[in-house]
Design an enzyme around this catalytic site. Structure first.
Site, PDB file in Angstrom:
ATOM      1  N   ARG A 151       0.830  -1.209   0.000  1.00 36.37           N
ATOM      2  CA  ARG A 151       0.000   0.000   0.000  1.00 36.37           C
ATOM      3  C   ARG A 151       0.867   1.264   0.000  1.00 36.37           C
ATOM      4  O   ARG A 151       0.705   2.138  -0.844  1.00 36.37           O
ATOM      5  CB  ARG A 151      -0.911   0.029   1.238  1.00 36.37           C
ATOM      6  CG  ARG A 151      -1.933  -1.076   1.353  1.00 36.37           C
ATOM      7  CD  ARG A 151      -2.965  -1.038   0.243  1.00 36.37           C
ATOM      8  NE  ARG A 151      -3.652   0.238   0.176  1.00 36.37           N
ATOM      9  CZ  ARG A 151      -4.229   0.731  -0.935  1.00 36.37           C
ATOM     10  NH1 ARG A 151      -4.151   0.068  -2.072  1.00 36.37           N
ATOM     11  NH2 ARG A 151      -4.868   1.887  -0.911  1.00 36.37           N
ATOM     12  N   ILE A 152       1.782   1.367   0.953  1.00 37.31           N
ATOM     13  CA  ILE A 152       2.636   2.553   1.039  1.00 37.31           C
ATOM     14  C   ILE A 152       3.608   2.597  -0.133  1.00 37.31           C
ATOM     15  O   ILE A 152       3.840   3.653  -0.723  1.00 37.31           O
ATOM     16  CB  ILE A 152       3.398   2.586   2.385  1.00 37.31           C
ATOM     17  CG1 ILE A 152       2.398   2.629   3.557  1.00 37.31           C
ATOM     18  CG2 ILE A 152       4.330   3.792   2.444  1.00 37.31           C
ATOM     19  CD1 ILE A 152       1.442   3.811   3.542  1.00 37.31           C
ATOM     20  N   CYS A 167       2.316   6.371  10.769  1.00 34.77           N
ATOM     21  CA  CYS A 167       1.372   7.378  10.278  1.00 34.77           C
ATOM     22  C   CYS A 167       0.766   8.153  11.439  1.00 34.77           C
ATOM     23  O   CYS A 167       0.589   9.373  11.362  1.00 34.77           O
ATOM     24  CB  CYS A 167       0.282   6.711   9.441  1.00 34.77           C
ATOM     25  SG  CYS A 167      -0.621   5.386  10.292  1.00 34.77           S
ATOM     26  N   ASN A 173      -3.983  -4.170   6.096  1.00 39.88           N
ATOM     27  CA  ASN A 173      -3.742  -5.526   5.591  1.00 39.88           C
ATOM     28  C   ASN A 173      -3.250  -6.481   6.667  1.00 39.88           C
ATOM     29  O   ASN A 173      -3.248  -7.699   6.451  1.00 39.88           O
ATOM     30  CB  ASN A 173      -2.713  -5.477   4.450  1.00 39.88           C
ATOM     31  CG  ASN A 173      -3.375  -5.249   3.103  1.00 39.88           C
ATOM     32  OD1 ASN A 173      -4.510  -5.643   2.883  1.00 39.88           O
ATOM     33  ND2 ASN A 173      -2.662  -4.598   2.196  1.00 39.88           N
ATOM     34  N   THR A 182      -1.154   0.966  20.163  1.00 33.81           N
ATOM     35  CA  THR A 182      -0.446   1.878  19.280  1.00 33.81           C
ATOM     36  C   THR A 182       0.862   2.279  19.938  1.00 33.81           C
ATOM     37  O   THR A 182       0.904   2.546  21.143  1.00 33.81           O
ATOM     38  CB  THR A 182      -1.276   3.138  18.956  1.00 33.81           C
ATOM     39  OG1 THR A 182      -0.477   4.029  18.181  1.00 33.81           O
ATOM     40  CG2 THR A 182      -1.724   3.866  20.220  1.00 33.81           C
ATOM     41  N   ARG A 210      -9.291  -0.068  15.718  1.00 33.36           N
ATOM     42  CA  ARG A 210      -9.409  -0.212  14.270  1.00 33.36           C
ATOM     43  C   ARG A 210     -10.899  -0.298  13.919  1.00 33.36           C
ATOM     44  O   ARG A 210     -11.650  -1.029  14.568  1.00 33.36           O
ATOM     45  CB  ARG A 210      -8.693  -1.475  13.789  1.00 33.36           C
ATOM     46  CG  ARG A 210      -7.189  -1.508  14.083  1.00 33.36           C
ATOM     47  CD  ARG A 210      -6.420  -0.609  13.133  1.00 33.36           C
ATOM     48  NE  ARG A 210      -4.990  -0.644  13.397  1.00 33.36           N
ATOM     49  CZ  ARG A 210      -4.136  -1.473  12.797  1.00 33.36           C
ATOM     50  NH1 ARG A 210      -4.568  -2.351  11.912  1.00 33.36           N
ATOM     51  NH2 ARG A 210      -2.851  -1.426  13.082  1.00 33.36           N
ATOM     52  N   ASN A 238      -3.994   8.014   6.590  1.00 29.28           N
ATOM     53  CA  ASN A 238      -2.901   7.194   7.107  1.00 29.28           C
ATOM     54  C   ASN A 238      -2.103   6.511   5.996  1.00 29.28           C
ATOM     55  O   ASN A 238      -1.034   5.949   6.247  1.00 29.28           O
ATOM     56  CB  ASN A 238      -3.424   6.144   8.086  1.00 29.28           C
ATOM     57  CG  ASN A 238      -4.631   5.393   7.562  1.00 29.28           C
ATOM     58  OD1 ASN A 238      -5.751   5.875   7.666  1.00 29.28           O
ATOM     59  ND2 ASN A 238      -4.412   4.220   6.993  1.00 29.28           N
TER      60      ASN A 238
END
Length: 481
Positions: free
Chosen positions: A138-139, A289, A320, A347, A370, A453
């Site tokens: 993704r990133i 993020c 993911n 976190t 989440r 994010n």
């Protein structure tokens, strides 16, 4: 003529002006490495409507819309100057010119305001710096989009290669397809072709070699013509210095991790502590993020009011790392279905604050939930301040920080009364202050901070890479300190 006709005529006039700005902005970018901004938002490669919307955005911050009729004279003035590589903010030029009482012409004022980027002061255009992406998730794909977008001038950063594990049939075509279209961030802005014979993806003319490897030790990057490259590891597989050092292979000069670093790996939040990076540092992290979302506003509040203690609660989109349906997972709760549940998790952002803001002695705690949205999260930052204040004072201060301070690329500000998470998909800021939700009572303040994010964080990663590569060009007029 009716009022309705008046409004339509005005719109058509502004469309015409915005259309005339596009070739000027493009030429400055391609030929002189000058990026034209408007209140920190790039106008490069933007459509007529996008340019008008960016001008209109100023209404949320400055209280009134900024017209293209106001900014066009400054843009014309830039074309008469011997400009070197730089970022020039038309919004800041217009605002500071309006506040100036010396009676200078637009041309005279502009020449003075950007003097650091002209003539003998200008920076020489640098040779492009090679970049390698290790991983293409993704990133990784969003960072690739940004690198390709920023290669327009042919200088700065150049994505040379992507390293992935070997896949099955049509692997290259499938990876190119994921770069071409994204369910959240939409279509790639440009053209992508695949050269399977040479394991190459060509995106907007950029030839990107796809290297298949299961471990960094298998690769000699010099064999691909890559030298002194910055490698961006977006796999998260290695997070300490020992593991990340595996990437320091022939052709690689520095390693940047897109996850929180462990041990003595510096955790960098651009805009806050990027200037602490040592020139000879070869391994660093861009933190998380959420850390990037909370640290800039936390620093802003600490600078102005002092912070005695705080707690951050993040309501985070699923990732993911979670399961689509209930299944085994090594972490608590994350095995439960992400699209069907709110999932409590930990976190590390609160503890990471100490690395990015070592001078802040206030204890900061944190937790996270989440939730079933695919992108954009919100951090609820609850602070005990060093002095009493009011909601109006805090909002005025944060509005000004988002407009004129050195943190203006990190902190955005919205007054939209009906803002929801999807409104901030594609935001390039690390966090966006929601003015309507802000609460202040004496020495207690609660800030609601939206953040993309995925994309906002990717922009922060690129800023760090630009800084360590020496191609982060100065912005004019210089932000207030």
């Amino acid at each position: 003529m009716t009022v309705k006709d008046d409004a339509f005529t005005n719109w058509k006039n502004r469309e015409e002006i915005a259309e005339s700005m596009i070739p000027i902005i493009g030429k400055l970018h391609r030929e002189q490495d000058v990026t034209v901004l408007l209140h920190s938002r790039s106008l490069v490669n933007k459509s007529v409507v996008s340019i008008l919307k960016i001008h209109r955005f100023a209404r949320q911050i400055a209280g009134e819309e900024l017209s293209v009729t106001e900014t066009l004279p400054f843009l014309h003035a830039l074309t008469t100057l011997d400009l070197g590589p730089s970022q020039i903010d038309l919004g800041m030029l217009a605002a500071t010119y309006k506040a100036d009482s010396r009676g200078l012409s637009v041309a005279e004022f502009t020449a003075e305001a950007v003097a650091g980027a002209t003539g003998e002061n200008k920076i020489e255009r640098r040779e492009a710096r090679d970049v390698v992406l290790y991983g293409f998730g993704r990133i990784g794909r969003l960072v690739a989009r940004l690198l390709i977008e920023k290669a327009g001038s042919g200088n700065g950063l150049r994505l040379r290669a992507i390293v992935v594990r070997g896949g099955g049939e049509a692997d290259l075509v499938k990876r190119a397809s994921l770069l071409r279209r994204d369910s959240i961030h939409g279509q790639f802005q440009g053209t992508i072709t695949v050269d399977e014979a040479n394991n190459t993806i060509v995106a907007n003319g950029n030839e990107i070699k796809v290297i298949y490897a299961n471990d960094p030790s298998e690769i000699d990057y010099t064999g691909y013509g890559i030298k002194d490259a910055i490698l961006i590891d977006n796999t998260g597989k290695w997070r300490d210095r020992e593991g990340l050092s595996k990437h320091l292979r022939p052709g690689i000069d520095k390693v940047v991790l897109t996850a929180p670093g462990k041990g003595d790996v510096p955790n960098i939040v651009h805009g806050v502590n990027h200037d602490t990076i040592k020139p000879d540092e070869q391994i660093l992290s861009c933190a998380s993020c959420t850390t990037n979302a909370i640290v800039p506003p936390l620093k802003a509040m600490a600078d102005e009011y002092g912070v005695l203690r705080g707690h951050v609660e993040t309501v985070h989109s699923f990732t993911n790392d979670q399961n689509l349906l209930d299944n085994y997972h090594s972490a608590d709760r994350r095995g439960r279905s992400a699209p069907l549940n709110m999932v409590m998790t930990e976190t590390g952002a609160a503890s990471a604050v100490a690395k990015a803001l070592p001078d802040l002695k206030a204890p900061i705690s944190g937790s996270s939930i989440r939730v079933p949205v695919p992108d954009v999260s919100i951090a609820i930052l609850s602070l005990r301040l060093g002095r009493e204040t009011t909601r109006e004072e805090v909002l005025d201060y944060l509005r000004e920080v988002s407009l004129t301070s050195p943190l203006k690329r990190q902190i955005d500000f919205t007054t939209a009364p009906d803002a929801v998470s999807s409104d901030f998909i594609g935001s390039r800021h690390a966090s966006i202050v929601d003015a309507g939700a802000t609460k202040v009572d004496g020495d207690s303040a609660i800030l609601y901070l939206w953040y993309d994010n995925e994309f906002g964080y990717s922009c922060q990663v690129i800023r760090v890479v630009q800084y360590v590569s020496g191609v982060e060009y100065p912005t004019y007029p210089a932000p207030a300190v």
